[in-house]
Write an enzyme that holds these catalytic residues in place. Structure first.
Site, PDB file in Angstrom:
ATOM      1  N   ARG A 249      -0.107  -1.877 -14.412  1.00  0.00           N
ATOM      2  CA  ARG A 249       0.559  -2.395 -13.210  1.00  0.00           C
ATOM      3  C   ARG A 249       1.567  -3.504 -13.524  1.00  0.00           C
ATOM      4  O   ARG A 249       2.285  -3.958 -12.639  1.00  0.00           O
ATOM      5  CB  ARG A 249      -0.473  -2.929 -12.208  1.00  0.00           C
ATOM      6  CG  ARG A 249      -1.382  -1.860 -11.652  1.00  0.00           C
ATOM      7  CD  ARG A 249      -2.256  -2.418 -10.544  1.00  0.00           C
ATOM      8  NE  ARG A 249      -3.346  -1.522 -10.227  1.00  0.00           N
ATOM      9  CZ  ARG A 249      -3.269  -0.494  -9.384  1.00  0.00           C
ATOM     10  NH1 ARG A 249      -2.133  -0.224  -8.787  1.00  0.00           N
ATOM     11  NH2 ARG A 249      -4.323   0.255  -9.160  1.00  0.00           N
TER      12      ARG A 249
ATOM     13  N   HIS B 166       4.763  -7.103  -3.318  1.00  0.00           N
ATOM     14  CA  HIS B 166       3.433  -6.555  -3.604  1.00  0.00           C
ATOM     15  C   HIS B 166       2.400  -7.478  -2.975  1.00  0.00           C
ATOM     16  O   HIS B 166       2.500  -8.701  -3.095  1.00  0.00           O
ATOM     17  CB  HIS B 166       3.187  -6.441  -5.104  1.00  0.00           C
ATOM     18  CG  HIS B 166       4.137  -5.516  -5.773  1.00  0.00           C
ATOM     19  ND1 HIS B 166       4.013  -4.148  -5.699  1.00  0.00           N
ATOM     20  CD2 HIS B 166       5.260  -5.769  -6.480  1.00  0.00           C
ATOM     21  CE1 HIS B 166       5.020  -3.594  -6.355  1.00  0.00           C
ATOM     22  NE2 HIS B 166       5.793  -4.552  -6.831  1.00  0.00           N
ATOM     23  N   LEU B 167       1.426  -6.905  -2.319  1.00  0.00           N
ATOM     24  CA  LEU B 167       0.369  -7.688  -1.686  1.00  0.00           C
ATOM     25  C   LEU B 167      -0.487  -8.412  -2.719  1.00  0.00           C
ATOM     26  O   LEU B 167      -0.819  -9.582  -2.558  1.00  0.00           O
ATOM     27  CB  LEU B 167      -0.506  -6.779  -0.825  1.00  0.00           C
ATOM     28  CG  LEU B 167       0.199  -6.177   0.391  1.00  0.00           C
ATOM     29  CD1 LEU B 167      -0.540  -4.946   0.884  1.00  0.00           C
ATOM     30  CD2 LEU B 167       0.328  -7.205   1.485  1.00  0.00           C
ATOM     31  N   SER B 168      -0.839  -7.706  -3.782  1.00  0.00           N
ATOM     32  CA  SER B 168      -1.681  -8.292  -4.819  1.00  0.00           C
ATOM     33  C   SER B 168      -0.805  -8.825  -5.954  1.00  0.00           C
ATOM     34  O   SER B 168       0.373  -8.481  -6.063  1.00  0.00           O
ATOM     35  CB  SER B 168      -2.665  -7.252  -5.365  1.00  0.00           C
ATOM     36  OG  SER B 168      -1.973  -6.232  -6.069  1.00  0.00           O
TER      37      SER B 168
ATOM     38  N   ASP C 215      16.632   4.763  -8.900  1.00  0.00           N
ATOM     39  CA  ASP C 215      18.000   5.280  -8.892  1.00  0.00           C
ATOM     40  C   ASP C 215      18.553   5.398  -7.476  1.00  0.00           C
ATOM     41  O   ASP C 215      19.747   5.184  -7.251  1.00  0.00           O
ATOM     42  CB  ASP C 215      18.074   6.632  -9.601  1.00  0.00           C
ATOM     43  CG  ASP C 215      17.944   6.520 -11.111  1.00  0.00           C
ATOM     44  OD1 ASP C 215      17.987   5.388 -11.646  1.00  0.00           O
ATOM     45  OD2 ASP C 215      17.793   7.574 -11.765  1.00  0.00           O
TER      46      ASP C 215
ATOM     47  N   HIS D  13       5.486   1.645 -10.842  1.00  0.00           N
ATOM     48  CA  HIS D  13       5.263   1.831 -12.268  1.00  0.00           C
ATOM     49  C   HIS D  13       5.680   3.209 -12.758  1.00  0.00           C
ATOM     50  O   HIS D  13       5.554   3.496 -13.945  1.00  0.00           O
ATOM     51  CB  HIS D  13       3.777   1.611 -12.585  1.00  0.00           C
ATOM     52  CG  HIS D  13       3.145   0.578 -11.704  1.00  0.00           C
ATOM     53  ND1 HIS D  13       3.441  -0.765 -11.809  1.00  0.00           N
ATOM     54  CD2 HIS D  13       2.284   0.691 -10.661  1.00  0.00           C
ATOM     55  CE1 HIS D  13       2.768  -1.431 -10.878  1.00  0.00           C
ATOM     56  NE2 HIS D  13       2.061  -0.569 -10.175  1.00  0.00           N
TER      57      HIS D  13
ATOM     58  N   TYR E 290      -5.953  -6.117  -1.390  1.00  0.00           N
ATOM     59  CA  TYR E 290      -4.854  -5.900  -0.449  1.00  0.00           C
ATOM     60  C   TYR E 290      -5.029  -6.582   0.904  1.00  0.00           C
ATOM     61  O   TYR E 290      -4.129  -6.520   1.735  1.00  0.00           O
ATOM     62  CB  TYR E 290      -4.650  -4.394  -0.243  1.00  0.00           C
ATOM     63  CG  TYR E 290      -4.390  -3.674  -1.533  1.00  0.00           C
ATOM     64  CD1 TYR E 290      -3.223  -3.895  -2.248  1.00  0.00           C
ATOM     65  CD2 TYR E 290      -5.319  -2.781  -2.056  1.00  0.00           C
ATOM     66  CE1 TYR E 290      -2.985  -3.247  -3.447  1.00  0.00           C
ATOM     67  CE2 TYR E 290      -5.086  -2.124  -3.253  1.00  0.00           C
ATOM     68  CZ  TYR E 290      -3.919  -2.365  -3.946  1.00  0.00           C
ATOM     69  OH  TYR E 290      -3.682  -1.724  -5.135  1.00  0.00           O
TER      70      TYR E 290
ATOM     71  N   ASN F   3       8.003  -2.307  -0.860  1.00  0.00           N
ATOM     72  CA  ASN F   3       6.749  -2.341  -1.591  1.00  0.00           C
ATOM     73  C   ASN F   3       6.564  -0.916  -2.099  1.00  0.00           C
ATOM     74  O   ASN F   3       6.067  -0.047  -1.379  1.00  0.00           O
ATOM     75  CB  ASN F   3       5.576  -2.757  -0.702  1.00  0.00           C
ATOM     76  CG  ASN F   3       4.279  -2.830  -1.475  1.00  0.00           C
ATOM     77  OD1 ASN F   3       4.169  -2.276  -2.569  1.00  0.00           O
ATOM     78  ND2 ASN F   3       3.291  -3.501  -0.914  1.00  0.00           N
TER      79      ASN F   3
END
Length: 148
Positions: A112, A101-103, A88, A81, A26, A75
């Site tokens: 993931r 997403h950072l990674s 919704d 997940h 991260y 994020n």
């Protein structure tokens, strides 16, 4: 673009630990540093950036329901997940969004790899660290200016 254009930045669970939680995945920047830089960039572009980070799903949902933003950068972190409810909420307000997403979630554990958001997002940015947020903001500003 209107001076009143607004972007809502949503950060999900555990992102409050950025800078000290698994920096190999991260990075070393704190969430405060990332948000401060994004806020400066948004202000320079004439856009208001609102931010919420929460470890509680319902707080993120409430923020989505209450926003008057024209764009969302999210994020969802671990909620990516698992959270049909958060998905919704975004679909319910019909505000365009980019997932960040950072990674690189696709280079990590198999659980993931699935996102409840990607198929509805205007775009998905992952694996570029904190710079991904800036790319998302640039895309949001472009999207908003194209609409006006």
């Amino acid at each position: 673009m209107s001076q009143t254009a607004k972007v809502l930045l949503i950060n999900g669970p555990n992102l409050n630990l950025l800078g000290r939680r698994e920096p190999g995945h991260y990075g070393h920047q704190t969430l405060t540093t990332i948000v401060d830089e994004l806020t400066r960039n948004a202000t320079q572009a004439g856009v208001t950036l609102e931010h919420i980070q929460s470890n509680a799903e319902y707080q993120l949902i409430d923020a989505i329901h209450a926003t008057d933003a024209q764009f969302i950068i999210i994020n969802p972190a671990a909620f990516t997940h698992t959270s049909v409810a958060l998905r919704d909420a975004i679909l319910g307000v019909a505000i365009p969004f980019i997932e960040v997403h950072l990674s690189n979630v696709h280079a990590r554990e198999p659980f993931r790899h699935h996102s409840y958001f990607s198929d509805k997002a205007l775009g998905v940015i992952c694996g570029l660290g904190a710079q991904g947020y800036d790319f998302a903001l640039q895309a949001a500003i472009k999207h908003l200016s194209d609409k006006h």
